[in-house]
Design an enzyme around this catalytic site. Structure first.
Site, mmCIF file in Angstrom:
data_model
loop_
_atom_site.group_PDB
_atom_site.id
_atom_site.type_symbol
_atom_site.label_atom_id
_atom_site.label_comp_id
_atom_site.label_asym_id
_atom_site.label_seq_id
_atom_site.Cartn_x
_atom_site.Cartn_y
_atom_site.Cartn_z
ATOM 1 N N ASN A 6 -3.816 -0.762 -8.906
ATOM 2 C CA ASN A 6 -2.437 -1.637 -8.567
ATOM 3 C C ASN A 6 -1.219 -0.787 -8.994
ATOM 4 O OD1 ASN A 6 -0.500 -3.450 -8.469
ATOM 5 N ND2 ASN A 6 -1.991 -4.604 -10.599
ATOM 6 N N LYS A 8 1.946 -1.771 -9.268
ATOM 7 C CA LYS A 8 2.583 -2.446 -9.433
ATOM 8 C C LYS A 8 4.386 -2.174 -9.235
ATOM 9 C CE LYS A 8 0.017 -2.830 -13.628
ATOM 10 N NZ LYS A 8 -0.244 -4.051 -14.800
ATOM 11 N N HIS A 86 -2.608 -11.545 -10.100
ATOM 12 C CA HIS A 86 -2.584 -10.936 -10.840
ATOM 13 C C HIS A 86 -1.492 -12.167 -12.672
ATOM 14 C CE1 HIS A 86 -1.539 -7.852 -13.863
ATOM 15 N NE2 HIS A 86 -2.103 -7.093 -12.697
ATOM 16 N N GLU A 88 0.325 -10.644 -14.459
ATOM 17 C CA GLU A 88 2.000 -10.498 -14.637
ATOM 18 C C GLU A 88 2.596 -11.566 -13.583
ATOM 19 O OE1 GLU A 88 1.813 -6.433 -13.455
ATOM 20 O OE2 GLU A 88 1.341 -5.810 -16.073
ATOM 21 N N GLU A 158 -9.645 -9.848 -15.341
ATOM 22 C CA GLU A 158 -8.819 -8.962 -15.948
ATOM 23 C C GLU A 158 -8.203 -9.803 -17.525
ATOM 24 O OE1 GLU A 158 -6.805 -5.552 -13.533
ATOM 25 O OE2 GLU A 158 -5.543 -7.453 -13.459
ATOM 26 N N GLY A 164 -2.972 -2.738 -19.722
ATOM 27 C CA GLY A 164 -1.615 -2.384 -20.055
ATOM 28 C C GLY A 164 -1.477 -1.477 -21.994
ATOM 29 N N SER A 201 -6.480 -1.626 -18.760
ATOM 30 C CA SER A 201 -7.260 -0.278 -19.890
ATOM 31 C C SER A 201 -8.505 0.339 -19.698
ATOM 32 C CB SER A 201 -6.617 -0.585 -21.302
ATOM 33 O OG SER A 201 -5.432 -1.031 -21.809
HETATM 34 P P1 PGA Z 1 -3.871 -1.273 -16.714
HETATM 35 O O1 PGA Z 1 -3.298 -2.389 -15.496
HETATM 36 O O2 PGA Z 1 -4.926 -0.442 -16.721
HETATM 37 O O3 PGA Z 1 -2.642 -1.001 -16.746
HETATM 38 O O4 PGA Z 1 -4.259 -1.932 -17.845
HETATM 39 C C1 PGA Z 1 -5.066 -3.217 -14.569
HETATM 40 C C2 PGA Z 1 -3.805 -4.131 -13.816
HETATM 41 O O5 PGA Z 1 -2.169 -5.135 -14.193
HETATM 42 O O6 PGA Z 1 -4.401 -4.552 -12.888
#
Ligand code: PGA
Length: 237
Positions: A6, A8, A86, A88, A158, A164, A201
């Site tokens: 992803n 982003k 997601h 976010e 997730e 993150g 992560s």
């Molecule tokens: P990350 O993000 O691997 O940076 O923790 C995962 C995601 O948001 O899908």
């Protein structure tokens, strides 16, 4: 196992795509890109055996929705899958379980594979509500689907607090969620099996350990997918 990146809202460069496409993949790797790059890179990614994805779609097929993109538009520029819900999107753009559900239907009707993201907040995690929250998100997202549509979807678990942050749940905790999601789907959809990914992560250092999680079908990878070497280490770990 399957590995979905992803990107982003980060810039995608020719150098990155060149390096990623030096290897060939078995369609067990997918990359969700910011929409403006999809048309430019879809063919190269597909030629390297990588599935192409978008990070979002609009729930309606067309109309007066300034700034939005429909499932058929994404399909037409080469998308195979789309991330939906997601955390976010849920946090910054108010995507509710109902909107997520509408987007799942829109993706399916455009022949895009929905990768539906679910996961509990840190508060819910600390309060021991993970399974309850995740089960509710899953059931609302897939409400009204036909049993034969279940094969075409993926659920990405997730935990919001793991995205993150460098923090990951214990394998046993993820295992409990994976099994809860699979059992829930199995019970509601005539014994159908759904694929479940873990995200949050996941990196080149912890992938080997995370791959031990029972019945896990793969990973959704944010930060680490933007470094080709790290992404490949996760895939091969
Ligand atoms: P990350 O993000 O691997 O940076 O923790 C995962 C995601 O948001 O899908």
């Amino acid at each position: 196992m399957q590995f979905f990146g992803n990107f982003k809202m980060n810039e995608v460069t020719d150098e990155y795509i060149d390096k990623l496409c030096e290897n060939t993949y078995e369609k067990n790797v997918g990359l969700a890109l910011p929409a403006c790059y999809i048309d430019r890179y879809a063919k190269r990614l597909k030629d390297a055996g990588i599935l192409v994805g978008a990070e979002n779609l609009h729930e309606k097929a067309s109309g007066a929705y300034t700034g939005e993109l429909s499932g058929s538009m994404l399909k037409n520029v080469g998308c195979d899958f789309v991330l939906i819900g997601h955390s976010e999107r849920r946090k910054y753009y108010g995507e509710t379980n109902e909107i997520v559900h509408q987007k799942v239907l829109a993706a399916l009707s455009s022949k895009l594979k929905p990768v539906i993201c679910v996961g509990e907040s840190e508060r819910d995690y600390l309060d021991g509500k993970t399974l309850k929250v995740v089960k509710n998100q899953v059931l609302k997202a897939v409400k009204d689907l036909y049993s034969n549509e279940i094969k075409g979807i993926i659920i990405a678990y997730e935990p919001v607090w793991a995205i993150g942050t460098g923090r990951v749940p214990k394998n046993s905790e993820v295992e409990a969620v994976v099994s809860c999601i699979k059992e829930t789907i199995n019970k509601h959809f005539d014994g159908e099996n759904v694929q479940v990914l873990y995200g949050g992560s996941c990196n080149d250092k912890n992938a080997k350990e995370l791959k031990q999680i029972k019945d896990l079908d793969g990973f959704l990878i944010g930060g680490a997918c933007m470094d080709v070497a790290k992404f490949n280490t996760i895939i091969k770990a």
